[in-house]
Write a protein that holds these residues in place. Structure first.
Motif, short mmCIF file in Angstrom:
data_model
loop_
_atom_site.label_atom_id
_atom_site.label_comp_id
_atom_site.label_asym_id
_atom_site.label_seq_id
_atom_site.Cartn_x
_atom_site.Cartn_y
_atom_site.Cartn_z
N ASP A 39 -19.61 0.17 3.88
CA ASP A 39 -18.25 0.56 3.53
C ASP A 39 -18.28 1.62 2.43
O ASP A 39 -18.74 1.36 1.32
N GLU A 40 -17.81 2.82 2.76
CA GLU A 40 -17.92 3.95 1.83
C GLU A 40 -17.17 3.72 0.52
O GLU A 40 -17.60 4.16 -0.54
N ARG A 41 -16.06 3.03 0.58
CA ARG A 41 -15.29 2.77 -0.64
C ARG A 41 -16.07 1.87 -1.58
O ARG A 41 -16.11 2.11 -2.80
N GLU A 89 -17.81 2.72 -5.25
CA GLU A 89 -17.56 1.87 -6.42
C GLU A 89 -18.88 1.39 -7.03
O GLU A 89 -19.02 1.30 -8.26
#
Length: 214
Positions: free
Chosen positions: A192-194, A198
């Protein structure tokens, strides 16, 4: 050769019963490792057998046993090979950076890990060995400690701090990144890129609090 170029993964144990001396034997061992990686992707570690590895590699089972006592040893050698590739990529990236831009390697380390997870056969299933054994790479240290020691060797020349302080900070950063990346891959098979973004932010913020920003 610079200190960075000389850095090597610090795994102390070897899974090989004997080292391949001839080029033909070394090639055969590489075929076995490649075969085990493919099978791990297809079947997982638990379903892996020495018979399947030998068949996929196109060698007799007896030939496999000349070098490896069991499937765990094959996967240990595969994991050590992956660690060597990881450390070599990190070293190469850092050598390409100007001394004052060492900070950029923080992003690069996570990017290299992500690329291996997505592209290297078998890596997404066993990573650096915890699925098999938390001390797969070295019987005296856990797998993450082996990685941290290798990264400490690479970065020590660039960070003006005591070696123990560097190792401790990298331990915290590595464990944090490890947990967040596992979450990223639970959410999305490719990460997941998000969450990845983070993770980079959290790790860089923590290291900045210890060593300052470049």
């Amino acid at each position: 050769m610079s200190d960075i170029q000389a850095a090597r993964p610090q795994a102390e144990t070897t899974p090989l019963r004997r080292q391949p001396v001839q080029q033909r034997s070394a090639k055969r061992v590489e075929q076995m490792l490649d075969a085990s990686a493919q099978l791990i992707d297809e079947l997982g570690y638990e379903a892996l057998t020495t018979t399947l590895i030998a068949k996929r590699a196109g060698v007799a089972v007896g030939s496999l046993y000349q070098f490896f006592p069991d499937k765990r040893a094959v996967v240990q050698a595969l994991t050590q090979r992956n660690l060597e590739r990881f450390v070599a990529s990190v070293s190469e990236t850092l050598n390409e950076l100007a001394p004052e831009h060492w900070w950029d390697v923080v992003d690069s380390i996570l990017d290299i890990y992500l690329a291996m997870h997505r592209e290297v056969p078998g890596f997404s299933k066993v990573h650096f060995g915890d699925v098999v054994d938390r001390q797969l790479l070295d019987e005296t240290r856990d797998n993450n400690a082996v990685i941290v020691d290798a990264l400490t060797d690479i970065l020590a020349a660039r960070i003006p701090s005591e070696l123990d302080d560097i190792r401790f900070a990298l331990t915290i950063a590595n464990e944090t990144a490890d947990a967040l990346l596992k979450l990223a891959f639970r959410r999305d098979p490719r990460g997941d890129e998000r969450i990845v973004a983070e993770a980079k932010s959290v790790v860089k913020g923590y290291l900045a609090s210890k060593f300052g920003e470049a």
